[in-house]
Design a protein around this motif. Structure first.
Motif, PDB file in Angstrom:
ATOM      1  N   LYS A 177       0.829  -1.210   0.000  1.00 45.41           N
ATOM      2  CA  LYS A 177       0.000   0.000   0.000  1.00 45.41           C
ATOM      3  C   LYS A 177       0.858   1.253   0.000  1.00 45.41           C
ATOM      4  O   LYS A 177       0.572   2.226  -0.711  1.00 45.41           O
ATOM      5  N   ILE A 178       1.932   1.257   0.800  1.00 48.08           N
ATOM      6  CA  ILE A 178       2.847   2.412   0.842  1.00 48.08           C
ATOM      7  C   ILE A 178       3.473   2.639  -0.532  1.00 48.08           C
ATOM      8  O   ILE A 178       3.592   3.778  -1.004  1.00 48.08           O
ATOM      9  N   TYR A 179       3.883   1.545  -1.173  1.00 47.17           N
ATOM     10  CA  TYR A 179       4.469   1.632  -2.515  1.00 47.17           C
ATOM     11  C   TYR A 179       3.499   2.282  -3.494  1.00 47.17           C
ATOM     12  O   TYR A 179       3.866   3.214  -4.236  1.00 47.17           O
ATOM     13  N   VAL A 180       2.264   1.813  -3.485  1.00 46.51           N
ATOM     14  CA  VAL A 180       1.253   2.340  -4.413  1.00 46.51           C
ATOM     15  C   VAL A 180       0.950   3.803  -4.121  1.00 46.51           C
ATOM     16  O   VAL A 180       0.896   4.643  -5.028  1.00 46.51           O
ATOM     17  N   VAL A 181       0.763   4.129  -2.846  1.00 43.83           N
ATOM     18  CA  VAL A 181       0.432   5.499  -2.462  1.00 43.83           C
ATOM     19  C   VAL A 181       1.568   6.461  -2.822  1.00 43.83           C
ATOM     20  O   VAL A 181       1.325   7.564  -3.331  1.00 43.83           O
ATOM     21  N   PHE A 182       2.810   6.040  -2.576  1.00 43.95           N
ATOM     22  CA  PHE A 182       3.952   6.913  -2.873  1.00 43.95           C
ATOM     23  C   PHE A 182       4.101   7.142  -4.371  1.00 43.95           C
ATOM     24  O   PHE A 182       4.275   8.286  -4.825  1.00 43.95           O
ATOM     25  N   ILE A 183       4.059   6.074  -5.160  1.00 45.03           N
ATOM     26  CA  ILE A 183       4.260   6.200  -6.605  1.00 45.03           C
ATOM     27  C   ILE A 183       3.125   6.996  -7.242  1.00 45.03           C
ATOM     28  O   ILE A 183       3.368   7.880  -8.089  1.00 45.03           O
ATOM     29  N   ARG A 184       1.903   6.733  -6.843  1.00 51.18           N
ATOM     30  CA  ARG A 184       0.768   7.451  -7.426  1.00 51.18           C
ATOM     31  C   ARG A 184       0.703   8.901  -6.951  1.00 51.18           C
ATOM     32  O   ARG A 184       0.062   9.734  -7.583  1.00 51.18           O
ATOM     33  N   GLY A 185       1.365   9.179  -5.848  1.00 52.97           N
ATOM     34  CA  GLY A 185       1.321  10.526  -5.293  1.00 52.97           C
ATOM     35  C   GLY A 185       2.480  11.410  -5.712  1.00 52.97           C
ATOM     36  O   GLY A 185       2.570  12.569  -5.285  1.00 52.97           O
ATOM     37  N   THR A 186       3.371  10.883  -6.542  1.00 54.06           N
ATOM     38  CA  THR A 186       4.528  11.654  -6.996  1.00 54.06           C
ATOM     39  C   THR A 186       4.625  11.589  -8.518  1.00 54.06           C
ATOM     40  O   THR A 186       4.201  10.608  -9.127  1.00 54.06           O
ATOM     41  N   PRO A 187       5.200  12.614  -9.151  1.00 52.30           N
ATOM     42  CA  PRO A 187       5.266  12.660 -10.622  1.00 52.30           C
ATOM     43  C   PRO A 187       6.183  11.592 -11.213  1.00 52.30           C
ATOM     44  O   PRO A 187       7.156  11.166 -10.596  1.00 52.30           O
ATOM     45  N   MET A 188       5.866  11.211 -12.421  1.00 52.91           N
ATOM     46  CA  MET A 188       6.644  10.205 -13.130  1.00 52.91           C
ATOM     47  C   MET A 188       8.075  10.672 -13.375  1.00 52.91           C
ATOM     48  O   MET A 188       9.017   9.873 -13.321  1.00 52.91           O
ATOM     49  N   LEU A 225      14.131  10.549 -12.108  1.00 49.66           N
ATOM     50  CA  LEU A 225      15.321  11.215 -11.574  1.00 49.66           C
ATOM     51  C   LEU A 225      15.805  10.561 -10.283  1.00 49.66           C
ATOM     52  O   LEU A 225      17.013  10.454 -10.043  1.00 49.66           O
ATOM     53  N   LEU A 226      14.863  10.128  -9.446  1.00 46.59           N
ATOM     54  CA  LEU A 226      15.249   9.439  -8.213  1.00 46.59           C
ATOM     55  C   LEU A 226      15.980   8.131  -8.525  1.00 46.59           C
ATOM     56  O   LEU A 226      16.992   7.809  -7.892  1.00 46.59           O
ATOM     57  N   ILE A 227      15.446   7.384  -9.491  1.00 46.48           N
ATOM     58  CA  ILE A 227      16.074   6.121  -9.879  1.00 46.48           C
ATOM     59  C   ILE A 227      17.465   6.383 -10.452  1.00 46.48           C
ATOM     60  O   ILE A 227      18.448   5.711 -10.091  1.00 46.48           O
ATOM     61  N   TYR A 228      17.571   7.365 -11.336  1.00 47.02           N
ATOM     62  CA  TYR A 228      18.855   7.633 -11.983  1.00 47.02           C
ATOM     63  C   TYR A 228      19.908   8.090 -10.973  1.00 47.02           C
ATOM     64  O   TYR A 228      20.976   7.482 -10.852  1.00 47.02           O
ATOM     65  N   PHE A 229      19.615   9.149 -10.241  1.00 49.51           N
ATOM     66  CA  PHE A 229      20.604   9.684  -9.311  1.00 49.51           C
ATOM     67  C   PHE A 229      20.819   8.760  -8.112  1.00 49.51           C
ATOM     68  O   PHE A 229      21.932   8.634  -7.599  1.00 49.51           O
ATOM     69  N   GLY A 230      19.751   8.093  -7.676  1.00 53.56           N
ATOM     70  CA  GLY A 230      19.875   7.180  -6.543  1.00 53.56           C
ATOM     71  C   GLY A 230      20.732   5.976  -6.856  1.00 53.56           C
ATOM     72  O   GLY A 230      21.671   5.652  -6.107  1.00 53.56           O
ATOM     73  N   PHE A 231      20.455   5.319  -7.986  1.00 52.22           N
ATOM     74  CA  PHE A 231      21.193   4.107  -8.328  1.00 52.22           C
ATOM     75  C   PHE A 231      22.637   4.407  -8.711  1.00 52.22           C
ATOM     76  O   PHE A 231      23.545   3.650  -8.373  1.00 52.22           O
ATOM     77  N   THR A 232      22.861   5.495  -9.439  1.00 51.64           N
ATOM     78  CA  THR A 232      24.237   5.823  -9.798  1.00 51.64           C
ATOM     79  C   THR A 232      25.072   6.145  -8.560  1.00 51.64           C
ATOM     80  O   THR A 232      26.241   5.744  -8.472  1.00 51.64           O
ATOM     81  N   SER A 273       8.853   0.977 -15.271  1.00 50.41           N
ATOM     82  CA  SER A 273       8.248  -0.285 -14.835  1.00 50.41           C
ATOM     83  C   SER A 273       7.705  -0.165 -13.414  1.00 50.41           C
ATOM     84  O   SER A 273       6.617  -0.655 -13.108  1.00 50.41           O
ATOM     85  N   ILE A 274       8.474   0.498 -12.550  1.00 48.97           N
ATOM     86  CA  ILE A 274       8.024   0.708 -11.171  1.00 48.97           C
ATOM     87  C   ILE A 274       6.789   1.592 -11.152  1.00 48.97           C
ATOM     88  O   ILE A 274       5.827   1.331 -10.407  1.00 48.97           O
ATOM     89  N   THR A 275       6.787   2.636 -11.972  1.00 51.17           N
ATOM     90  CA  THR A 275       5.623   3.518 -12.059  1.00 51.17           C
ATOM     91  C   THR A 275       4.408   2.768 -12.579  1.00 51.17           C
ATOM     92  O   THR A 275       3.311   2.847 -11.997  1.00 51.17           O
ATOM     93  N   ALA A 276       4.588   2.047 -13.670  1.00 56.35           N
ATOM     94  CA  ALA A 276       3.472   1.291 -14.252  1.00 56.35           C
ATOM     95  C   ALA A 276       2.950   0.246 -13.281  1.00 56.35           C
ATOM     96  O   ALA A 276       1.737  -0.005 -13.212  1.00 56.35           O
TER      97      ALA A 276
END
Length: 236
Positions: free
Chosen positions: A56-67, A72-79, A109-112
């Motif tokens: 539920k937290i995953y769904v709420v967070f992703i749906r509540g933040t822009p794509m 950018l979080l994935i790119y800068f976070g993972f690098t 994929s995470i967003t979808a």
């Protein structure tokens, strides 16, 4: 400014070189997202302890933040994480060798997955729970009951929403410009940069996106009619 119809045609055909990137991004993100979404939807549908609240937290967070924020979080976070771990584990590579499009695949994929989980869950909730109980009464296991009884009906109920999400992800792929990945929209900007005919170039891009959207709507309409005949016991 004077409109140049000839350049619209020129740009239209030039943009086809970027079409595979857009289609692959859309297809991979929706396919992987469907797997993620199905797992998350089942976790929430059966209210599995511990995993349910996390889902539920995953769904709420992703749906509540822009794509774009996800990307950018994935790119800068993972690098950052990879470059921090490289000297610690003695790896011989850095984040710079990872293709930029791979970050887009992961992010989209995470967003979808979050959005699809709600689509699939709504489809599961649309199926009468009595049918699942009836399946148990005749000795069916949960996986078999889901595959043979629940999922076909849930899918039929979810096709319109799935179609809308697919279209949304298609349009959302334009955000890859943030990682310098050349999709249709970015290619339109490149094509126009030589003579500043951006309006004509973006018209060509809009026509391509409209055509793809129209095709998705037509295919989903045919699929919806076919699966509805199947679930009602008609001839397929």
């Amino acid at each position: 400014m004077k409109l140049d119809p000839g350049f619209i045609v020129t740009a239209f055909f030039s943009l086809f070189s970027a079409l595979p990137v857009t289609l692959v991004l859309t297809a991979v993100s929706v396919f992987v997202g469907f797997i993620i979404g199905t797992i998350v939807a089942l976790v929430r549908f059966f209210e599995i302890p511990v995993l349910g609240p996390i889902a539920k937290i995953y769904v709420v967070f992703i749906r509540g933040t822009p794509m774009l924020t996800h990307l950018l979080l994935i790119y800068f976070g993972f690098t950052t994480i990879i470059d921090v771990l490289v000297p610690y584990f003695g790896w011989t590579f850095t984040s710079s060798i990872i293709p930029l499009i791979d970050f887009a695949f992961l992010s989209f994929s995470i967003t979808a997955g979050a959005y699809l989980s709600e689509v699939i869950r709504s489809g599961l909730l649309a199926v009468d729970k009595g049918q699942l109980e009836a399946a148990y009464s005749i000795g069916m296991t949960t996986p078999k009951a889901l595959i043979r009884i629940v999922f076909p009906q849930a899918l039929a109920a979810s096709v319109p929403n799935l179609s809308n999400l697919l279209i949304g992800m298609l349009h959302g792929t334009t955000l890859v410009f943030a990682l310098s990945v050349v999709d249709i929209n970015a290619k339109a900007q490149i094509v126009a940069s030589s003579n500043w005919k951006f309006f004509e170039s973006y018209i060509a891009a809009a026509v391509i996106y409209w055509g793809l959207t129209f095709l998705i709507e037509r295919i989903s309409g045919l699929f919806e009619a076919r699966i509805n005949r199947f679930t009602r016991g008609g001839v397929v």
